[in-house]
Design a protein around this motif. Structure first.
Motif, PDB file in Angstrom:
ATOM      1  N   ILE A  63      18.610  17.872  40.927  1.00 30.24           N
ATOM      2  CA  ILE A  63      17.343  18.609  40.843  1.00 30.24           C
ATOM      3  C   ILE A  63      17.552  19.954  40.157  1.00 30.24           C
ATOM      4  N   LYS A  64      18.724  20.550  40.356  1.00 25.56           N
ATOM      5  CA  LYS A  64      19.015  21.818  39.696  1.00 25.56           C
ATOM      6  C   LYS A  64      19.102  21.672  38.176  1.00 25.56           C
ATOM      7  N   LEU A  65      19.242  20.447  37.682  1.00 24.02           N
ATOM      8  CA  LEU A  65      19.269  20.216  36.236  1.00 24.02           C
ATOM      9  C   LEU A  65      17.864  20.067  35.663  1.00 24.02           C
ATOM     10  N   MET A  66      16.860  20.054  36.508  1.00 23.73           N
ATOM     11  CA  MET A  66      15.481  19.898  36.067  1.00 23.73           C
ATOM     12  C   MET A  66      14.874  21.265  35.767  1.00 23.73           C
ATOM     13  N   PRO A  67      13.749  21.301  35.068  1.00 24.87           N
ATOM     14  CA  PRO A  67      13.087  22.593  34.825  1.00 24.87           C
ATOM     15  C   PRO A  67      12.756  23.271  36.146  1.00 24.87           C
ATOM     16  N   ALA A  68      12.847  24.593  36.154  1.00 18.64           N
ATOM     17  CA  ALA A  68      12.618  25.340  37.389  1.00 18.64           C
ATOM     18  C   ALA A  68      11.252  25.046  37.991  1.00 18.64           C
ATOM     19  N   THR A  69      10.276  24.827  37.150  1.00 18.34           N
ATOM     20  CA  THR A  69       8.919  24.620  37.654  1.00 18.34           C
ATOM     21  C   THR A  69       8.765  23.294  38.395  1.00 18.34           C
ATOM     22  N   ARG A 324      23.994  21.871  29.145  1.00 20.76           N
ATOM     23  CA  ARG A 324      23.158  20.989  28.311  1.00 20.76           C
ATOM     24  C   ARG A 324      21.705  21.036  28.753  1.00 20.76           C
ATOM     25  N   SER A 325      21.486  20.987  30.064  1.00 26.11           N
ATOM     26  CA  SER A 325      20.098  20.976  30.536  1.00 26.11           C
ATOM     27  C   SER A 325      19.412  22.301  30.270  1.00 26.11           C
ATOM     28  N   ALA A 326      20.139  23.421  30.451  1.00 28.20           N
ATOM     29  CA  ALA A 326      19.538  24.732  30.183  1.00 28.20           C
ATOM     30  C   ALA A 326      19.118  24.842  28.729  1.00 28.20           C
ATOM     31  N   LEU A 327      19.955  24.355  27.818  1.00 33.83           N
ATOM     32  CA  LEU A 327      19.605  24.390  26.403  1.00 33.83           C
ATOM     33  C   LEU A 327      18.400  23.501  26.114  1.00 33.83           C
TER      34      LEU A 327
END
Length: 618
Positions: A63-69, A324-327
């Motif tokens: 879940i932490k790899l998903m968008p914050a929203t 990778r997810s942040a980018l």
């Protein structure tokens, strides 16, 4: 993707700082509650976050790899699943009371969704999530009912039963996450021509969890493995029940670990997908392979405590995944939902939402009622080739595509008539793989008509479970998405199962099934020397579809046109001269009446028919 989360007392591996921001993510939005939320709601989401992290750190890391929203909504969903599983798994409570507690909790959720709030913090967060993101939670009914039933214990005779149990308990929750991505403007589009890969991935995830939690489950008197998997290893089941590590148990664990590893390794599943969701799924596979490494290395300790990958191993997977997810998310514009209107729960859940009563079909305009058919003479499955739409239009000087538009009314009639007479399965041949040879305007009209009908949802408040059979490759993606949404929306309905065949070909279905069976044999799931008809049937797109009892074709043609060749091998054939737009429910009833008068032999000597099975009830 756990069916049965670890108990809260299980040791948690939290040594990797899952909340630490990576360099690429510093300064980006964090998943704090929106400003419109009251303190009680913010506290509810924080509780969901803690519950998710406590019950399953791996899910929390994903879940932490998903968008914050999206994270608060995911925490609400997984916390709900965790609470229900905890209620069903309480070891010091008798099964009947556990099941009653699950039933009470889900009943309270229905009420809370209706009023738009809840005194329970986790239900409050879920109600807010459903309303804010316009989620239809009706697809979770089956998963919640299965959790309730699991309180009484569960046993599986074979892999098919085990997979059905996994699918019922896990897939609806995962689909809600997919809907969240879709609402945010980043569809987690799974290649539907790789549907088998998706299903095997879920199987592998569940098998990984079962192996990981073997010690916890055995301590609670559970052995969540099918008998079919245990039988090749004599003595393994008895040894597991006694908590004894033996050569048979070691061989069983090695076999199942190798199977789970093959199942979760599905690189084709994420090809062509947005890099954000793809990173989540690829990282899930990496974490599960690391977990399987820990299972293999555990040896006898597998029966005394759950194995865990090392901190270094988890970091090796998660740190690059976070980068990778942040980018990916930094380059992706997302749709953020606005505040939920006060007092509103799940917005626009559709007529089939929780707590909504399903209506009966409308009566025939002439007041005609269906004939009474003896139960032993009633078909279970009627399949219809809806022929003659184009010719109906041509005879009236209209464009061919006009016939397809008018033919929609006949589809309504067949569904109403099937419900009234008590038919369990109705399959309609709407568009074949050969129909692509037709005029472009006619093809466009057919597909647009189907799409509009799906959007309108004329059967959504009837007790109709809708399914689709066919290939997705050539169909417009929005049509494929609409077909899948309707499947999920109505999956809990228990009356008529309506299967629409769109871009369907019987030989194509058999070819794809043979390919899936060959892949299963290659991966060691079936023995090619012992294959039978049941093995083939289990790999069909809809393995639970019963054989066709009656195949009816309108339009004065007498051929089956590549329609359901496997299922219709012993079907009674019935041909009528009228074109499809001229048909109504009375024609379906007449077809069933004709079927009831026939003697079904299947190669045996027929028994004498001693009575008329039909009596009209005008």
């Amino acid at each position: 993707m756990r069916t049965k989360p670890r108990p809260a007392s299980a040791p948690l591996d939290t040594s990797v700082p899952l909340d630490t921001a990576t360099p690429a993510s510093r300064g980006r939005a964090t998943p704090r509650a929106p400003k419109d939320q009251d303190p009680t709601l913010r506290a509810a989401y924080r509780l969901c976050r803690r519950t998710t992290r406590q019950h399953d750190p791996a899910i929390y890391a994903l879940i932490k790899l998903m968008p914050a929203t999206l994270r608060p909504a995911c925490w609400a969903l997984w916390a709900t699943a965790s609470v229900l599983d905890d209620l069903a798994d309480q070891p010091d409570v008798e099964p009947a009371r556990r099941a009653a507690r699950v039933e009470a909790w889900t009943g309270a959720l229905k009420h809370d969704l209706t009023v738009g709030t809840s005194a329970d913090p986790i239900r409050y967060a879920l109600v807010d999530t459903a309303g804010r993101w316009r989620l239809d939670l009706t697809s979770l009914r089956g998963a919640m009912a299965r959790t309730r039933d699991d309180a009484h214990g569960v046993r599986f005779p074979d892999w098919a039963a085990w997979r059905a149990w996994c699918g019922e308990g896990v897939v609806p929750w995962v689909d809600q996450v997919r809907h969240l991505f879709e609402r945010a403007g980043v569809p987690m589009t799974l290649r539907l021509d790789r549907q088998a890969d998706y299903e095997r991935f879920v199987d592998g995830a569940q098998l990984t969890d079962v192996l990981t939690d073997l010690s916890t489950d055995l301590a609670g008197g559970l052995l969540l493995l099918p008998r079919e998997a245990l039988e090749p290893f004599p003595g393994a089941e008895a040894d597991l029940v006694r908590g004894r590590w033996s050569p048979a148990v070691a061989a069983l664990v090695a076999e199942l670990t190798a199977l789970a590893r093959r199942q979760v390794t599905r690189p084709a599943m994420t090809r062509g997908m947005h890099p954000g969701p793809a990173t989540v799924l690829d990282t899930a596979a990496d974490l599960m392979r690391a977990q399987l490494d820990a299972v293999e290395a555990a040896g006898p300790t597998l029966l005394t405590r759950p194995p865990r990958p090392s901190v270094v191993t988890r970091a090796r997977v998660l740190v690059p995944a976070r980068l990778r997810s942040a980018l990916a998310w930094s380059l992706t514009p997302l749709t953020v939902p606005g505040p939920r209107p006060p007092g509103v729960g799940a917005s626009d859940p559709g007529p089939a939402a929780e707590g909504t009563r399903l209506r009966p079909p409308p009566p025939h305009p002439d007041g005609i009622r269906p004939p009474r058919i003896a139960a032993d003479q009633m078909p279970c499955h009627v399949a219809v080739i809806m022929d003659g739409n184009g010719r109906w239009a041509e005879r009236r000087g209209l464009p061919r595509h006009e016939g397809h538009r008018v033919g929609t009314a006949a589809v309504y009639e067949m569904v109403y008539g099937a419900l009234e007479i008590g038919l369990r399965h109705l399959t309609l041949y709407m568009f074949s793989t050969e129909n692509w040879k037709r005029d472009t305007e006619e093809i466009t009209t057919i597909l647009d008509t189907v799409r509009r009908e799906l959007d309108a949802g004329p059967f959504r408040d009837l007790n109709v479970r809708q399914r689709w059979s066919g290939r997705p490759d050539k169909l417009p993606q929005d049509l494929v998405d609409a077909l899948r949404r309707e499947e999920h929306r109505t999956r809990g309905h228990t009356g008529l199962t309506l299967t629409t065949c769109i871009d369907y070909g019987g030989r194509d279905e058999i070819t794809r099934t043979a390919a899936a069976l060959a892949q299963a044999a290659r991966e060691g799931e079936v023995d090619p020397h012992l294959l039978g008809e049941d093995d083939f049937a289990r790999h069909l797109p809809h393995p639970d579809m019963p054989d066709v009892d009656l195949l009816w074709r309108t339009g004065n043609e007498q051929r089956t046109s590549n329609f359901l060749p496997w299922h219709a091998a012993y079907a009674e054939l019935y041909f009528t001269p009228d074109y499809w737009p001229d048909s109504d429910r009375r024609d379906l009833w007449q077809a069933i009446t004709e079927y009831s008068r026939r003697q079904r032999r299947h190669g045996a000597v027929p028994a004498p028919l001693t009575r008329d099975p039909v009596s009209d009830n005008a």
